[in-house]
Motif scaffolding. Structure first.
Motif, PDB file in Angstrom:
ATOM      1  N   PRO A   1       8.620   8.521   2.859  1.00 24.81           N
ATOM      2  CA  PRO A   1       8.580   7.473   3.885  1.00 24.81           C
ATOM      3  C   PRO A   1       7.811   6.507   3.165  1.00 24.81           C
ATOM      4  O   PRO A   1       6.941   6.328   2.339  1.00 24.81           O
ATOM      5  CB  PRO A   1       7.099   7.825   4.592  1.00 24.81           C
ATOM      6  N   ALA A   2       8.461   5.114   3.519  1.00 26.67           N
ATOM      7  CA  ALA A   2       7.821   4.004   2.790  1.00 26.67           C
ATOM      8  C   ALA A   2       6.207   3.747   3.296  1.00 26.67           C
ATOM      9  O   ALA A   2       5.870   3.705   4.367  1.00 26.67           O
ATOM     10  CB  ALA A   2       8.645   2.686   3.343  1.00 26.67           C
ATOM     11  N   PRO A   3       5.476   3.081   2.091  1.00 23.86           N
ATOM     12  CA  PRO A   3       4.217   3.015   2.492  1.00 23.86           C
ATOM     13  C   PRO A   3       4.131   1.919   3.424  1.00 23.86           C
ATOM     14  O   PRO A   3       4.952   0.740   3.494  1.00 23.86           O
ATOM     15  CB  PRO A   3       3.332   2.444   1.163  1.00 23.86           C
ATOM     16  N   ALA A   4       3.121   1.771   4.354  1.00 21.78           N
ATOM     17  CA  ALA A   4       2.764   0.733   5.305  1.00 21.78           C
ATOM     18  C   ALA A   4       2.926  -0.564   4.368  1.00 21.78           C
ATOM     19  O   ALA A   4       2.016  -0.680   3.550  1.00 21.78           O
ATOM     20  CB  ALA A   4       1.711   0.778   5.979  1.00 21.78           C
ATOM     21  N   GLN A   5       3.304  -1.645   4.882  1.00 23.10           N
ATOM     22  CA  GLN A   5       3.170  -2.811   4.339  1.00 23.10           C
ATOM     23  C   GLN A   5       2.044  -3.612   4.536  1.00 23.10           C
ATOM     24  O   GLN A   5       1.363  -3.588   5.732  1.00 23.10           O
ATOM     25  CB  GLN A   5       4.403  -3.705   4.772  1.00 23.10           C
ATOM     26  N   GLU A   6       1.491  -4.292   3.657  1.00 28.52           N
ATOM     27  CA  GLU A   6       0.139  -4.779   3.879  1.00 28.52           C
ATOM     28  C   GLU A   6       0.339  -6.088   5.103  1.00 28.52           C
ATOM     29  O   GLU A   6       1.289  -6.566   4.898  1.00 28.52           O
ATOM     30  CB  GLU A   6      -0.305  -5.644   2.755  1.00 28.52           C
ATOM     31  N   GLY A   7      -0.671  -5.907   6.127  1.00 28.62           N
ATOM     32  CA  GLY A   7      -0.332  -6.950   6.959  1.00 28.62           C
ATOM     33  C   GLY A   7       0.481  -6.517   8.021  1.00 28.62           C
ATOM     34  O   GLY A   7       0.816  -7.115   9.330  1.00 28.62           O
ATOM     35  N   ALA A   8       0.748  -5.093   7.912  1.00 30.18           N
ATOM     36  CA  ALA A   8       1.650  -4.798   9.247  1.00 30.18           C
ATOM     37  C   ALA A   8       0.946  -4.737  10.299  1.00 30.18           C
ATOM     38  O   ALA A   8      -0.335  -4.488  10.300  1.00 30.18           O
ATOM     39  CB  ALA A   8       2.243  -3.328   8.766  1.00 30.18           C
ATOM     40  N   ARG A   9       1.427  -4.605  11.346  1.00 29.06           N
ATOM     41  CA  ARG A   9       0.707  -4.622  12.693  1.00 29.06           C
ATOM     42  C   ARG A   9       0.339  -3.398  13.298  1.00 29.06           C
ATOM     43  O   ARG A   9       0.720  -2.951  14.233  1.00 29.06           O
ATOM     44  CB  ARG A   9       1.349  -5.405  13.923  1.00 29.06           C
ATOM     45  N   VAL A  10      -0.389  -2.601  12.463  1.00 26.00           N
ATOM     46  CA  VAL A  10      -1.198  -1.274  12.664  1.00 26.00           C
ATOM     47  C   VAL A  10      -2.478  -1.243  12.478  1.00 26.00           C
ATOM     48  O   VAL A  10      -3.060  -2.045  11.646  1.00 26.00           O
ATOM     49  CB  VAL A  10      -0.262  -0.151  11.807  1.00 26.00           C
TER      50      VAL A  10
END
Length: 122
Positions: free
Chosen positions: A7-16
Motif C-alpha cells: 500500500p502506498a504511504p499516506a501522503q503528507e497533508g492527506a485528510r486523515v
C-alpha cells in the motif's frame, strides 16, 4: 510468482487523522469508565491559545453531517470538517512519562507550538 503491491504511504497533508495504539487504549479506558459504549472522542481545533489555534477534547455520542470519524481498535475519534483542515495528516497519541500523562497531537501542519503543546500556529 505474482507481483504484490505494497500500500502506498499516506501522503503528507492527506485528510486523515491517525490514532496511535496508546491513544486508542486510553480512549477505550475512559469510555469504559463513562459507562456509555456509544461515545466517541471529539477532537476540535478552534482559534485561541498562546499560538493561535488550540486543541479541545470531549466525548460525544453523535456524529454530525460534516464530521469525519476515524476508528482504531473499535475506538472512534471524530472531528469536524474545518478542524480536519488543520489536522490533516496528524497523529493523536497518548504519552506517559515522568512529566505526566496526556494526549498529544503530532501535527505536520503546525509551524510553531507553545510549550504546553495544547496550541499551535499553522
Amino acid at each position: 510468482m505474482p507481483d504484490t503491491a505494497l500500500p502506498a504511504p499516506a501522503q503528507e497533508g492527506a485528510r486523515v487523522l491517525t490514532v496511535s495504539d496508546s491513544a486508542a487504549r486510553r480512549v477505550a479506558f475512559l469510555i469504559e469508565h463513562e459507562g456509555d459504549p456509544s461515545l466517541m472522542l471529539r477532537l476540535t481545533v478552534s482559534g485561541g491559545g498562546c499560538s493561535g489555534f488550540q486543541y479541545a477534547f470531549a466525548f460525544d455520542a453523535t456524529a454530525n453531517d460534516d464530521d469525519h470519524v476515524f476508528e482504531k481498535d473499535g475506538v472512534r475519534v471524530v472531528t469536524d470538517d474545518c478542524s480536519l483542515d488543520l489536522l490533516a495528516g496528524a497523529t493523536l497519541d497518548y504519552v506517559e512519562d515522568l512529566m505526566g500523562a496526556a494526549f498529544q497531537i503530532k501535527n505536520p501542519n503546525a509551524t510553531a507550538s507553545c510549550g504546553c503543546g495544547n496550541s499551535f500556529a499553522a
